[in-house]
Design a protein around this motif. Sequence first.
Motif, PDB file in Angstrom:
ATOM      1  N   LYS A  75       0.819  -1.213   0.000  1.00 55.18           N
ATOM      2  CA  LYS A  75       0.000   0.000   0.000  1.00 55.18           C
ATOM      3  C   LYS A  75       0.855   1.266   0.000  1.00 55.18           C
ATOM      4  N   LYS A  76       2.053   1.203   0.570  1.00 56.76           N
ATOM      5  CA  LYS A  76       2.940   2.361   0.521  1.00 56.76           C
ATOM      6  C   LYS A  76       3.357   2.664  -0.917  1.00 56.76           C
ATOM      7  N   ILE A  79       0.421   4.287  -2.705  1.00 54.18           N
ATOM      8  CA  ILE A  79       0.304   5.714  -2.372  1.00 54.18           C
ATOM      9  C   ILE A  79       1.312   6.537  -3.184  1.00 54.18           C
ATOM     10  N   GLY A  83       0.044   9.058  -6.064  1.00 55.42           N
ATOM     11  CA  GLY A  83       0.343  10.469  -5.812  1.00 55.42           C
ATOM     12  C   GLY A  83       1.124  11.096  -6.951  1.00 55.42           C
ATOM     13  N   SER A 115       1.391   1.580 -10.562  1.00 57.64           N
ATOM     14  CA  SER A 115       0.386   1.302  -9.529  1.00 57.64           C
ATOM     15  C   SER A 115      -0.351   0.000  -9.800  1.00 57.64           C
ATOM     16  N   THR A 186      -9.085   5.471  -4.677  1.00 53.15           N
ATOM     17  CA  THR A 186      -7.965   4.699  -4.137  1.00 53.15           C
ATOM     18  C   THR A 186      -8.111   4.509  -2.631  1.00 53.15           C
ATOM     19  N   VAL A 187      -8.748   5.463  -1.971  1.00 52.11           N
ATOM     20  CA  VAL A 187      -8.838   5.477  -0.510  1.00 52.11           C
ATOM     21  C   VAL A 187      -9.493   4.227   0.078  1.00 52.11           C
ATOM     22  N   LEU A 190      -7.067   1.345   0.290  1.00 54.55           N
ATOM     23  CA  LEU A 190      -6.022   1.568   1.284  1.00 54.55           C
ATOM     24  C   LEU A 190      -6.553   1.322   2.694  1.00 54.55           C
TER      25      LEU A 190
END
Length: 409
Positions: A75-76, A79, A83, A115, A186-187, A190
């Motif tokens: 997940k990092k 992000i 981003g 991604s 995406t949230v 996560l």
Amino acid sequence: MSFKMTKAERSWVMYDVGNSALVLLATSVIPIYFKSLADGPALVAWSYAETVASLVIALLMPILGSVADQQGMKKKFIIGSVGTGAVACVAMGFPTSAMAFLVIYVISSVALNTSFVFYDALLVDATTDDRMDEVSSQGYAWGYIGSCVPFLACLAFVLVRPFGMSLQTAMQISFVITAAWWVAFTVPMLKNVEQTHYKPREEHALVNAVRGIGATAKRIWRDPSIRNYIIAYFFYIDGVHTIIKLSTSYGADLGIDGTQLVLALLVTQFVAFPSAIAYGRLGHKFGTRKMILVGIAGYTFITLFAAFFLRTAVEFWILAIMVGLFQGGLQALSRSEFGKLCPKDHANEYFGFFDIFGKYAAILGTFIVGTMTAATGNSSLGVLSIVVLFIIGFVVMLRVPERTAATEG
């Protein structure tokens, strides 16, 4: 028969809804906008830009995929890639020269495709082997239909241009809408999908990942199921993504009106929604491998149709409908079949190699089309040349040994 997803599965699917907004924009409006910035035919420059982006992804993915397999890292990396991609997406609205625009586009494409590696690998954490075909198909299906919401909003600005705004201003607004949509969807993933398969954390992970590329490649090569599967996938999915990426530029070079091109590709999204879901259920009923072969055969016909018969807007609409019938299903079952084959705690590492040939990347096909078109001055011959990719993919897929689980190590 209804298929009820868990919270983790629904959240994983929602990421496809988010990223598909940029994918749809990149395969429809963006090439047309680029053509307005470029001098002369746009297909060659666009083909080479896509090739550069794909090569960068090919170099990064095995390394980053190996690092992401460590505990808590998937997940990092998601992000970071989302981003970067979202910022680059917004930035595409500012250049006024073709070259500057292409540079930023390549950055956004690399981030987007990067991604996908971590997202695809998270499938093994979000669901189980027996549900992968349908969950993967649901991802593509809802991605197709969900992406239409921000896309229609973008079209309202690009085609209507209210308040007398310029095309560049309309595109700037469109890029902001697309980036915001991508980030918003995406949230849930996560928050609700946990990485349950992983390798222990280690020091000097990046250095070890670089050193371990050879070892991973050897493990893949020694496994006939994964080796033959990846080789087949390399050829046929490269052809699929070449058609996805270049269809709009090809249509524009044939002189088809830009509005017709965009609306036809929108129809593809609506056709692909039920088709992808149906494909997942047919894969469960008749076998994933058989349905993949059906999809490859379908794309071979589509390529021949594009090369020999595509000349008018009506024919482009027919092409768009045919693509919608096969596109999502073939991609979804390809992803889920590989998820069943690869070792779960090395999923990112294996998907790093798998996605070199990627979900939306195209290396060989775009280069072939660009080179053949430049050499002959005939874009139809360029498109025809990628038929060989589907033929090779079909033949090699027939040689993939049947198996339901990978042998680790």
